[in-house]
Write a protein that holds these residues in place. Structure first.
Motif, PDB file in Angstrom:
ATOM      1  N   ARG A  25     -36.227 -21.840 -26.110  1.00 34.63           N
ATOM      2  CA  ARG A  25     -35.224 -22.719 -25.081  1.00 34.63           C
ATOM      3  C   ARG A  25     -35.074 -21.824 -23.941  1.00 34.63           C
ATOM      4  NH1 ARG A  25     -31.751 -23.900 -30.378  1.00 34.63           N
ATOM      5  NH2 ARG A  25     -32.493 -21.743 -30.512  1.00 34.63           N
ATOM      6  N   VAL A  26     -35.134 -22.358 -22.912  1.00 32.95           N
ATOM      7  CA  VAL A  26     -35.069 -21.486 -21.508  1.00 32.95           C
ATOM      8  C   VAL A  26     -33.815 -22.139 -20.723  1.00 32.95           C
ATOM      9  CG1 VAL A  26     -36.200 -20.411 -19.605  1.00 32.95           C
ATOM     10  CG2 VAL A  26     -37.333 -20.784 -21.567  1.00 32.95           C
ATOM     11  N   ALA A  27     -33.182 -21.352 -20.203  1.00 32.92           N
ATOM     12  CA  ALA A  27     -32.111 -21.903 -19.406  1.00 32.92           C
ATOM     13  C   ALA A  27     -32.092 -21.318 -18.040  1.00 32.92           C
ATOM     14  CB  ALA A  27     -30.572 -21.605 -19.758  1.00 32.92           C
ATOM     15  N   VAL A  28     -32.281 -22.069 -16.808  1.00 27.43           N
ATOM     16  CA  VAL A  28     -32.468 -21.394 -15.606  1.00 27.43           C
ATOM     17  C   VAL A  28     -31.291 -21.841 -14.663  1.00 27.43           C
ATOM     18  CG1 VAL A  28     -34.005 -21.174 -13.649  1.00 27.43           C
ATOM     19  CG2 VAL A  28     -34.977 -21.827 -16.211  1.00 27.43           C
ATOM     20  N   ASP A  29     -30.913 -20.965 -13.579  1.00 31.60           N
ATOM     21  CA  ASP A  29     -29.716 -21.266 -12.705  1.00 31.60           C
ATOM     22  C   ASP A  29     -30.194 -22.114 -11.753  1.00 31.60           C
ATOM     23  OD1 ASP A  29     -31.554 -19.486 -11.383  1.00 31.60           O
ATOM     24  OD2 ASP A  29     -30.089 -18.279 -10.515  1.00 31.60           O
ATOM     25  N   ILE A  30     -30.831 -22.161 -10.762  1.00 32.19           N
ATOM     26  CA  ILE A  30     -31.253 -22.928  -9.652  1.00 32.19           C
ATOM     27  C   ILE A  30     -32.496 -23.517  -9.447  1.00 32.19           C
ATOM     28  CG2 ILE A  30     -29.576 -21.889  -8.258  1.00 32.19           C
ATOM     29  CD1 ILE A  30     -31.949 -20.525  -6.888  1.00 32.19           C
ATOM     30  N   ALA A  31     -32.487 -24.738  -8.827  1.00 29.43           N
ATOM     31  CA  ALA A  31     -33.708 -25.405  -8.916  1.00 29.43           C
ATOM     32  C   ALA A  31     -34.920 -24.840  -8.683  1.00 29.43           C
ATOM     33  CB  ALA A  31     -33.540 -26.910  -8.529  1.00 29.43           C
ATOM     34  N   PRO A  32     -35.067 -23.923  -7.450  1.00 28.24           N
ATOM     35  CA  PRO A  32     -36.506 -23.421  -7.169  1.00 28.24           C
ATOM     36  C   PRO A  32     -36.879 -22.259  -8.096  1.00 28.24           C
ATOM     37  CG  PRO A  32     -34.876 -23.390  -5.245  1.00 28.24           C
ATOM     38  CD  PRO A  32     -34.129 -23.836  -6.315  1.00 28.24           C
ATOM     39  N   VAL A  33     -35.868 -21.726  -8.744  1.00 33.15           N
ATOM     40  CA  VAL A  33     -36.257 -20.901  -9.835  1.00 33.15           C
ATOM     41  C   VAL A  33     -36.761 -21.587 -11.005  1.00 33.15           C
ATOM     42  CG1 VAL A  33     -35.683 -18.893 -11.367  1.00 33.15           C
ATOM     43  CG2 VAL A  33     -34.863 -18.881  -9.000  1.00 33.15           C
ATOM     44  N   HIS A  34     -36.055 -22.566 -11.491  1.00 36.37           N
ATOM     45  CA  HIS A  34     -36.353 -23.669 -12.199  1.00 36.37           C
ATOM     46  C   HIS A  34     -37.831 -24.080 -11.976  1.00 36.37           C
ATOM     47  CE1 HIS A  34     -36.526 -27.494 -14.092  1.00 36.37           C
ATOM     48  NE2 HIS A  34     -36.072 -27.055 -15.291  1.00 36.37           N
ATOM     49  N   SER A  35     -38.272 -24.427 -11.146  1.00 32.39           N
ATOM     50  CA  SER A  35     -39.504 -24.711 -10.754  1.00 32.39           C
ATOM     51  C   SER A  35     -40.508 -23.698 -11.013  1.00 32.39           C
ATOM     52  CB  SER A  35     -39.578 -24.984  -8.902  1.00 32.39           C
ATOM     53  OG  SER A  35     -40.862 -25.690  -9.162  1.00 32.39           O
ATOM     54  N   LEU A  36     -40.272 -22.487 -10.611  1.00 34.50           N
ATOM     55  CA  LEU A  36     -41.167 -21.433 -11.010  1.00 34.50           C
ATOM     56  C   LEU A  36     -41.496 -21.204 -12.449  1.00 34.50           C
ATOM     57  CD1 LEU A  36     -40.224 -18.720  -8.407  1.00 34.50           C
ATOM     58  CD2 LEU A  36     -42.275 -20.441  -8.290  1.00 34.50           C
ATOM     59  N   VAL A  37     -40.232 -21.404 -13.029  1.00 35.89           N
ATOM     60  CA  VAL A  37     -40.279 -21.422 -14.913  1.00 35.89           C
ATOM     61  C   VAL A  37     -41.212 -22.447 -15.274  1.00 35.89           C
ATOM     62  CG1 VAL A  37     -38.756 -21.209 -16.976  1.00 35.89           C
ATOM     63  CG2 VAL A  37     -38.309 -19.849 -14.869  1.00 35.89           C
ATOM     64  N   ALA A  38     -40.743 -23.772 -14.918  1.00 36.18           N
ATOM     65  CA  ALA A  38     -41.628 -24.879 -15.191  1.00 36.18           C
ATOM     66  C   ALA A  38     -42.994 -24.862 -14.986  1.00 36.18           C
ATOM     67  CB  ALA A  38     -40.954 -26.247 -14.425  1.00 36.18           C
ATOM     68  N   ARG A  39     -43.400 -23.953 -13.725  1.00 36.63           N
ATOM     69  CA  ARG A  39     -44.876 -23.853 -13.658  1.00 36.63           C
ATOM     70  C   ARG A  39     -45.530 -22.950 -14.799  1.00 36.63           C
ATOM     71  NH1 ARG A  39     -49.087 -24.397 -13.831  1.00 36.63           N
ATOM     72  NH2 ARG A  39     -50.710 -24.307 -12.387  1.00 36.63           N
ATOM     73  N   ILE A  50     -29.269 -25.460 -15.259  1.00 36.90           N
ATOM     74  CA  ILE A  50     -28.077 -25.100 -15.301  1.00 36.90           C
ATOM     75  C   ILE A  50     -27.163 -26.055 -14.003  1.00 36.90           C
ATOM     76  CG2 ILE A  50     -25.911 -23.770 -15.258  1.00 36.90           C
ATOM     77  CD1 ILE A  50     -28.034 -21.898 -16.991  1.00 36.90           C
ATOM     78  N   LEU A  51     -27.631 -25.222 -12.795  1.00 36.99           N
ATOM     79  CA  LEU A  51     -26.894 -25.905 -11.581  1.00 36.99           C
ATOM     80  C   LEU A  51     -27.745 -27.194 -11.109  1.00 36.99           C
ATOM     81  CD1 LEU A  51     -24.691 -24.891  -9.537  1.00 36.99           C
ATOM     82  CD2 LEU A  51     -26.612 -24.072  -7.973  1.00 36.99           C
ATOM     83  N   GLN A  52     -26.951 -28.402 -10.990  1.00 32.60           N
ATOM     84  CA  GLN A  52     -27.473 -29.533 -10.793  1.00 32.60           C
ATOM     85  C   GLN A  52     -27.728 -29.839  -9.257  1.00 32.60           C
ATOM     86  OE1 GLN A  52     -28.608 -31.554 -13.305  1.00 32.60           O
ATOM     87  NE2 GLN A  52     -28.114 -29.780 -14.329  1.00 32.60           N
ATOM     88  N   PRO A  53     -28.574 -30.297  -8.730  1.00 33.67           N
ATOM     89  CA  PRO A  53     -28.839 -30.678  -7.357  1.00 33.67           C
ATOM     90  C   PRO A  53     -27.763 -31.038  -6.407  1.00 33.67           C
ATOM     91  CG  PRO A  53     -30.676 -31.607  -8.539  1.00 33.67           C
ATOM     92  CD  PRO A  53     -29.553 -31.158  -9.832  1.00 33.67           C
ATOM     93  N   GLY A  54     -27.434 -30.340  -5.418  1.00 35.20           N
ATOM     94  CA  GLY A  54     -26.446 -30.779  -4.460  1.00 35.20           C
ATOM     95  C   GLY A  54     -25.062 -30.106  -4.907  1.00 35.20           C
ATOM     96  N   ALA A  55     -25.060 -28.880  -5.697  1.00 34.11           N
ATOM     97  CA  ALA A  55     -23.921 -28.491  -6.124  1.00 34.11           C
ATOM     98  C   ALA A  55     -24.348 -27.022  -5.636  1.00 34.11           C
ATOM     99  CB  ALA A  55     -23.889 -28.008  -7.558  1.00 34.11           C
ATOM    100  N   SER A  56     -23.167 -26.292  -4.921  1.00 34.64           N
ATOM    101  CA  SER A  56     -23.263 -24.890  -4.653  1.00 34.64           C
ATOM    102  C   SER A  56     -23.308 -24.047  -5.599  1.00 34.64           C
ATOM    103  CB  SER A  56     -21.958 -24.637  -3.709  1.00 34.64           C
ATOM    104  OG  SER A  56     -21.832 -23.174  -3.240  1.00 34.64           O
ATOM    105  N   PRO A  57     -24.162 -22.973  -5.366  1.00 32.51           N
ATOM    106  CA  PRO A  57     -24.514 -21.770  -6.410  1.00 32.51           C
ATOM    107  C   PRO A  57     -23.434 -20.865  -6.319  1.00 32.51           C
ATOM    108  CG  PRO A  57     -25.905 -21.431  -4.313  1.00 32.51           C
ATOM    109  CD  PRO A  57     -25.298 -22.990  -4.183  1.00 32.51           C
ATOM    110  N   HIS A  58     -22.479 -20.933  -5.378  1.00 28.18           N
ATOM    111  CA  HIS A  58     -21.645 -19.971  -5.341  1.00 28.18           C
ATOM    112  C   HIS A  58     -20.267 -20.199  -5.976  1.00 28.18           C
ATOM    113  CE1 HIS A  58     -23.863 -17.959  -2.203  1.00 28.18           C
ATOM    114  NE2 HIS A  58     -23.907 -19.003  -1.484  1.00 28.18           N
TER     115      HIS A  58
END
Length: 387
Positions: A25-39, A50-58
């Motif tokens: 079970r893998v948890a990833v912070d932001i969508a671009p990195v999640h995309s690489l893990v999904a690949r 973890i971080l949903q689209p539209g939210a600030s990572p900061h």
């Protein structure tokens, strides 16, 4: 059906269920990195975002479902506290038993220091780049390097100190991988309250942003995913980390990583072709987030309205950008989905500059393996269209 055949069928079903359960079970912070893990996990499993689209990572408050995602994770993949300072405590508290891959601290990741001031000079890129663990110049070639996995085991935490390293070459098709993690830099984007929004002369040197944005002199820019070289490196690192947790699927992980790197190579060629007709075009961005993209494709910005997406620019900084747009014929002023378009309008006032919206997090895209190439391609097409 005979009793023997029935028993074999049941056994096969049970074995299949066990194999499915063993996928980490893998948890990833932001969508671009999640995309690489999904690949890398394609055909094996799906990571959680973890971080949903539209939210600030900061700045972000975890929802119960996202906290549960961290708590149940076997592996956590994230950029690091430089981008998501709030996540460090969450990872330590909720995912203390999970293996971690902190990408900004991974050996070979190309890092660029924050630029200071509203105006940029094109020569900056290429001189200050360095890989984590080294202090020389990053060499972004396409040479192949050995992939050495020192395998920390199923729960290989990032708890090794900074070792002595040479000047590694950071290519696209494999990198020297020691998987040595490093001490937390702790470059908290929000360690201080907002201060000094005044219009003093020293603002032009970037001090007002540093006073309340907390990047600090010499800190590294955390928008590291916008470097295709970093993305290519990380595919292998992700495969190695997942393989340590799930040896049965190691072949699939590394095959997916190899295919992903080939796709990134083709993407770089495509993006170069998109940008070639408008090379030399002058543009400014709202938020200084793109220097990894600029360096990768030799396409420098002229300045940024704001140092960070966490704070508003000072009047002095806006005035600097206004002057450059007006005096130097800047063709394009680029914003982002979450920013106030009124500030861009002020900067463009009285000029013929055009405007467009860049999306470095893939906010409008469906999370998954296709997001990263679509996001990078979108940055190039938007930039070219504005110029």
């Amino acid at each position: 059906m005979s009793r023997k055949l029935f028993s074999l069928s049941v056994a096969a079903m049970l074995l299949s269920g066990t194999a499915m359960a063993e996928v980490p079970r893998v948890a990833v912070d932001i969508a671009p990195v999640h995309s690489l893990v999904a690949r890398v996990m394609d055909g094996v499993g799906e990571p959680g975002l973890i971080l949903q689209p539209g939210a600030s990572p900061h700045e972000y408050n975890l929802r119960p479902s996202e906290a549960a995602l961290l708590q149940e994770a076997d592996v956590v993949v994230w950029v690091g506290p430089e981008l998501t300072p709030w996540m460090q405590d969450a990872v330590e508290t909720l995912a203390g038993g999970a293996a971690q891959l902190t990408l900004m601290q991974a050996e070979g990741t190309v890092l660029l220091p924050f630029r200071e001031g509203a105006l940029f000079e094109a020569h900056v890129h290429g001189h200050d780049a360095h890989g984590h663990g080294e202090h020389g110049h990053g060499d972004h070639g396409h040479d192949d390097h050995g992939h050495e996995d020192h395998g920390h085991g199923e729960h290989g935490h990032d708890d090794h100190g900074h070792g002595e390293h040479g000047h590694d070459d950071h290519g696209h098709d494999g990198h020297a991988y020691d998987d040595h993690s490093h001490d937390e830099h702790g470059h908290d984007d929000h360690g201080h309250d907002d201060h000094a929004h005044d219009d003093h002369d020293h603002d032009e040197h970037g001090h007002e942003e540093h006073a309340h944005d907390d990047h600090g002199h010499g800190a590294d820019d955390p928008h590291v995913w916008l470097s295709p070289a970093n993305a290519a490196l990380w595919l292998d690192l992700i495969a190695a980390r997942l393989s340590a947790a799930d040896p049965a699927n190691a072949g699939a992980y590394f095959a997916n990583a190899a295919a992903g790197k080939a796709e990134l190579g083709a993407l770089e060629t495509e993006i170069g072709a998109i940008l070639d007709p408008v090379r030399g075009g002058r543009f400014v961005v709202f938020h200084d987030a793109y220097q990894y993209f600029e360096a990768a494709f030799d396409f420098p910005a002229s300045g940024a309205i704001s140092l960070s997406d966490a704070t508003d620019p000072s009047p002095a900084r806006i005035a600097e950008i206004q002057a450059r747009v007006a005096e130097e014929g800047i063709a394009c002023v680029l914003s982002e989905p979450q920013f106030n378009p009124g500030i861009v309008a002020v900067v463009m006032e009285g000029t013929e500059a055009r405007t467009a919206v860049l999306d470095p997090l893939g906010t409008a895209l469906e999370p998954g393996s296709a997001l990263y190439p679509a996001m990078m391609r979108g940055l190039a097409t938007t930039l070219a269209g504005c110029l």
